[in-house]
Design an enzyme around this catalytic site. Structure first.
Site, PDB file in Angstrom:
ATOM      1  N   ASN A  61       0.828  -1.223   0.000  1.00  0.00           N
ATOM      2  CA  ASN A  61       0.000   0.000   0.000  1.00  0.00           C
ATOM      3  C   ASN A  61       0.858   1.267   0.000  1.00  0.00           C
ATOM      4  O   ASN A  61       0.350   2.356   0.223  1.00  0.00           O
ATOM      5  CB  ASN A  61      -0.954  -0.002   1.199  1.00  0.00           C
ATOM      6  N   GLU A  65       1.460   4.458   7.316  1.00  0.00           N
ATOM      7  CA  GLU A  65       0.388   3.932   6.472  1.00  0.00           C
ATOM      8  C   GLU A  65      -0.225   5.072   5.639  1.00  0.00           C
ATOM      9  O   GLU A  65       0.001   6.256   5.939  1.00  0.00           O
ATOM     10  CB  GLU A  65      -0.676   3.284   7.362  1.00  0.00           C
TER      11      GLU A  65
END
Ligand code: F6R
Length: 242
Positions: A136, A143
Site C-alpha cells: 500500500n 500507512e
C-alpha cells in the site's frame, strides 16, 4: 530517484550490500537508518558474509531502526529488536550502545516517540536510510494518509500490513495492532535513501512510486521530493515497459 533494476532477489541483496559497504568504507562513523521485514534479510546476510571475509568494521557506526511493534517485549522473537540482533547486530562488531530501536513496550509511548525522534535529530537525521515498501506504499509503518511532516509516532497498522506480517506469527490475531514508526518527515531528513523493492507483489506500488505523483495517500511518493534516492528493484517488481 535513480532506479537500478537487477535480475532477482539474490542480485538485489548483493547490490544493496555493496552499496551500503561502499558508504561504510567511505565513512566509518556513518549513521544508518535500518529496516526489517523480508526484503532486507538477504542484504544483511551479505553484510555478515562480508564481515566474516573482510572484517569491515561496524565499531564506529550508529544505527536507528525505523519501527517496532507496540506491546512486544524486546526479547520477543517477532520484535524488530530480536530480528536485528539475529540478522545483523549479533553477527558483526557493532557497539550495542550505538544501536537504537524504538521501545514499543513502555507505558508512555508518546514520550518514547519524542525521545527517539530527538535522538535521530541529534545525529543530523542520519547519512543513509535503508527502506522497504509495503504493497500500500507504506515506508516504515507510515500507512496511507500519514502526514508528510510526521515525526516518530504511534501508528495503527492497516489490515493489509497485519496480513502481510502474519506469516511470522502463529495467527493474524497475534500480530500487534499498533507500532511505533519513524515519521515521513524524519525519514526525509536522512541525507541519502536506499529503497529495496522485490517481487511481483510490489509491482503496483513501484509503478505508482515511479509515476512521480506525490500524494499523502501513497506514503512512499514523498521520496520523489528527496534529492538523493536510489531504488534497487528486481525484474519481478518492475512492470513491463515501466
Ligand atoms: C519494516 C518496514 C516496512 C517494510 C515493509 C515491507 O521495518 O519499515 O516498511 O519495509 O512492510 O516489508 P517486506 O520487506 O517484508 O515486504
Amino acid at each position: 530517484m535513480q532506479l537500478m533494476v537487477v535480475k532477482n532477489y539474490h542480485e538485489l541483496s548483493l547490490e544493496a550490500a555493496k552499496f551500503i559497504l561502499k558508504k561504510i568504507r567511505r565513512l566509518p562513523t556513518i549513521t544508518l537508518g535500518l529496516a526489517t521485514g523480508g526484503t532486507p534479510k538477504g542484504t544483511y546476510e551479505n553484510l555478515v558474509l562480508d564481515y566474516e571475509r573482510n572484517q569491515t568494521s561496524y565499531r564506529d557506526i550508529t544505527t536507528f531502526n525505523l519501527d517496532e511493534y507496540v506491546g512486544l517485549e524486546p526479547t520477543h522473537q517477532n520484535s524488530y529488536r530480536c530480528y536485528m540482533d539475529n540478522h545483523l547486530f549479533n553477527l558483526v562488531n557493532i557497539n550495542k550502545n550505538n544501536v537504537f530501536i524504538p521501545n514499543g513496550n513502555v507505558s508512555d509511548l508518546e514520550k518514547e516517540c519524542k525521545r527517539y525522534d530527538q535522538l535521530i535529530k541529534d545525529k543530523g537525521g542520519g547519512d543513509l536510510q535503508l527502506l522497504g515498501i509495503g504493497k500500500n506504499g507504506h515506508i516504515g509503518f507510515n500507512e496511507p494518509g500519514t502526514s508528510f511532516e510526521s515525526t516518530t509516532h504511534v501508528t495503527e497498522l492497516t489490515l493489509s500490513t497485519r496480513e502481510a506480517n502474519a506469516r511470522y506469527f502463529e495467527s493474524i490475531e497475534q500480530v500487534p495492532t499498533h507500532a511505533i514508526t519513524v515519521g515521513l518527515g524524519t525519514i526525509m531528513q536522512s541525507k541519502e535513501i536506499l529503497l529495496l523493492v522485490s517481487g511481483e507483489s510490489k509491482k503496483v506500488a513501484l509503478a505508482r512510486l515511479l509515476s512521480g505523483k506525490v500524494d499523502e495517500h501513497f506514503p512512499a511518493s514523498i521520496l520523489a521530493n528527496h534529492p538523493n534516492v536510489t531504488i534497487i528493484a528486481d525484474e519481478a517488481a518492475v512492470s513491463k515497459g515501466g
